[in-house]
Design a protein around this motif. Structure first.
Motif: not given
Ligand SMILES: [Mn+2]
Ligand SMILES: [Mn+2]
Ligand SMILES: [Mn+2]
Ligand SMILES: [Mn+2]
Lengths: 133, 336, 336, 133
Positions: C137, C155, C275-276, C325
């Motif tokens: 990221d 990302d 999105d982590g 993530d």
């Protein structure tokens, strides 16, 4: 919820008392020899951690019965300095005791279930369970 | 019988057989049993426990002290069991990491990828092998519309991932060079500014930059502290060091670089390398320049790509297949 | 007595004591002995051999079958001994790799480093934590001379080193943007070209790019397939998703991006993430947007840097300290 | 140079013969029990590699005497397909046999000295030595 038996960990001999308590309960519950030894070793590690790094605390053993299965739960509580980086403490090779396979990852591997709660400055509570096979 | 019972029966069989007739053949079966139980993640304390159970079953009269001694052995072996389980998890992690490194190495290859030019007047050979998973050495060829071939060879001080990260930045900086920039000294001066600005102050890069002019058959070059190469003169059969002085990239913002030029005759070779070549270390110490030259002479009749590959293989073996530094060797030979 | 003799004497003492009086206390000594012998790299087959020797010494009448059984046990344990030695070497490698990763992470931080602007009209909080050793990221703030604050959050699809390599290239591309380029859609269009050209075709990057204009108090933004953020309206206490459509970077050379704009009122928050954050997975499944919003509400009275840090801690614990993530969360709150 | 005794490896029973030869020589030279077992295991691994991957070859055992020390040298030779990437074959976890701790790195760890010579298509020669402590 079952009945807890606890051992205060203040000096090194209390580690032996905690081991003895754990082994007795494990034997009673019908764990095999190897699993008895594993539970005892896990308790020993947890008690040693308290003795070495927290100064004092306690180890409690509880019998579990769930859907026809018997199990044993170890709770290790202290009011020591706590664990700053839990992610790191759970990584292999970061163990404070330095030895291969030792430390918290070792305890996790010896048991079936493992939980940890720690606030820096406020102490640590570790729970580990194992079920009779 | 489930798998565990099967293993128990197998061990009982082996143990009984050995006690009745202690032969090498049964010990071999024991070794195979060991391999199988490790494969199936049976831990050493379980072996001890099984051994105790079987001995008690097979010899009901087994002395009490023997039985007790196994309890202590089990306690001691439990620590080894933990180590053994740690190995299993470490192996798994190592495997993941290896996969990750392989992907990273592929990404790096795409990022750093270069195309070795194919022209009638030059035979070009190049090899670059990372010591660890990723390469901190870098080489790059560009052929422009007037057929000038420029070649860059660089080495980040340091190895592995940090070096690779750094190199990917350099590569991008090189791609962003103005197309009309052909002077080695000016190219290094530009790159030095980029490195000085963007890279961790503890990281330095050595680079050799040269341009081959096919009409005059001259080779112009500058060096930023890079390992000196050799010039091979076909007529005399002599090797001379390519001397070029200059500060590493990233040390001082306003560095100026000297530019040199050599005439190249038919059969002459320009030999460029990273310090990983000369820092190959055998039991007898560093590889001497003489050793390297003797290898070049040994393979001098071959196409240059085969020369560089063979030299790599010789030096790899000399170090027992453990490179201590990234290894890059490039040869340009004037054909006509 | 040398160390090995000392260990042997110690084991003999423990073993004798245990056989005479099998107590938990002696077993504890056995565990300590085990720890010590592992620390000193005594391998398990040596323990078996020692055990056999001692039993033979202590009990000269030891039945032949017991003595023979130890030979077989030793043969089986030898395989475990090899595993144990592999662990030692793997541990060493793991240690090296860890050091390398730490250096690489530092290099990455220098390469990707950004400075969170401090201005009277905006409270800005940002946290970015890699799941593995290195971060795929990336976020970046730039404050220009007219006090516009642009913010990028990106990302790389993928994690770890390959993603990090890719990110270092993106960062360099962002730095090379013309200074006067302030339109989010145009910035993404430029970067898309760079990614398409330079990066492995299997690698894609999502990016959200926004610019906060302090005079009009508007926020203009575009998204290249990036995880949508939230807009918090202080007046109503409501959260709405920041909708923005656009293709990932690196898919198609000629991609065009739509640009959106929102008016920001005092107390409003712009919440951006990778999105982590939403892929944090607990036993009960993915983290629902509602859960995330409830955490924001829980800490909404705090400075935004504390909000993002606390949310990270909550979600880290929810997943038992194992991030799946890379995790990046940024909040901008209009103060005045 | 000492006298070599060799065992041809064609079928699995030859592995046992090679082990026996190695153990006898190791015993004669005065190696301790654990080292005897280690040498035997190393020979076993090498012989097994020949049997599994090269089809046939031989294991030779030689006594070494050097500056007052006694030692044992194992040479494993085959004309099999050879090892393509020696660097990789010597890495842990790449072992063809798959097991933990097995393969060539295992042999290297069991012995004091280790050398390998392999040309793809031309066979492999592995030498391993160990000295009496
Ligand atoms: Mn380097
Ligand atoms: Mn180098
Ligand atoms: Mn990613
Ligand atoms: Mn992600």
């Amino acid at each position: 919820m079952g009945i807890q038996s606890c051992v205060k960990i203040i000096n090194e001999w209390d580690i032996v008392a905690a081991r003895q308590l754990g082994r007795n309960v494990a034997k009673e519950l019908g764990f095999g020899t190897v699993d008895q030894a594993r539970i005892t070793t896990a308790i020993s590690e947890l008690a040693r951690n308290i003795y070495l790094y927290a100064g004092q605390g306690q180890i409690c053993i509880e019998k579990l019965y769930e859907s026809g299965k018997a199990g044993l739960k170890v709770v290790a509580i202290d009011n020591g300095p706590g664990i700053k980086d839990i992610r790191q403490a759970m990584e292999d090779g970061y163990s404070t005791s330095g030895g291969l396979g030792a430390g918290l990852p070792g305890v996790k591997r010896l048991m079936d279930g493992f939980g940890i709660n720690s606030t820096p400055g406020n102490g640590t509570e570790i729970t580990a369970t194992k079920w009779v096979r | 019988m489930d798998f565990r019972e099967l293993m128990e029966a197998k061990y009982r069989h082996i143990l009984e057989k050995y006690i009745n007739d202690p032969s090498e053949q049964v010990l071999y079966q024991g070794q195979k049993f060991s391999r199988k139980s490790i494969e199936h993640r049976i831990s050493p304390e379980e072996i001890i426990s099984l051994h105790k159970t079987l001995m008690n079953e097979m010899y009901p009269e087994l002395p009490e002290e023997v039985s007790l001694s196994f309890d202590m052995l089990l306690e001691v072996m439990l620590g080894y069991g933990l180590a053994y389980r740690e190995l299993q998890s470490l192996r798994h992690k190592q495997q993941e990491l290896r996969t990750e490194m392989e992907i990273a190495a592929n990404v790096q290859q795409t990022l750093l990828g270069t195309h070795v030019p194919s022209v009638p007047w030059l035979d070009i050979g190049a090899i670059s092998v990372p010591a660890k998973h990723m390469n901190g050495d870098y080489y790059h060829f560009v052929q422009d519309e007037t057929n000038n071939i420029s070649i860059a060879i660089a080495d980040v001080i340091g190895k592995g991932i940090p070096a690779a990260l750094c190199m990917s930045m350099i590569k991008y900086a090189m791609d962003s060079q103005p197309d009309n920039q052909q002077e080695p000294s000016k190219v290094l001066e530009n790159l030095n500014r980029v490195v000085e600005q963007n890279v961790d102050p503890s990281m330095f890069i050595t680079m050799f930059y040269g341009v081959y002019h096919p009409i005059e058959h001259t080779f112009a070059y500058s060096s930023a502290g890079h390992e000196p190469g050799f010039l091979y003169r076909a007529q005399s059969g002599e090797f001379t060091e390519i001397e070029a002085k200059g500060l590493l990239l990233g040390v001082e913002k306003r560095t100026k670089y000297l530019q040199y030029e050599q005439a190249i005759n038919v059969g002459d070779m320009i030999i460029l390398m990273s310090d990983g070549v000369t820092e190959c270390r055998s039991e007898e110490g560093f590889v001497e320049k003489e050793t390297l030259i003797s290898y070049i002479n040994k393979y001098i009749h071959l196409p240059v790509q085969e020369i560089v590959t063979n030299i790599y293989k010789e030096l790899e073996k000399l170090q027992h297949f453990q490179l201590r530094d990234d290894f890059t060797l490039i040869i340009l030979k004037r054909k006509v």
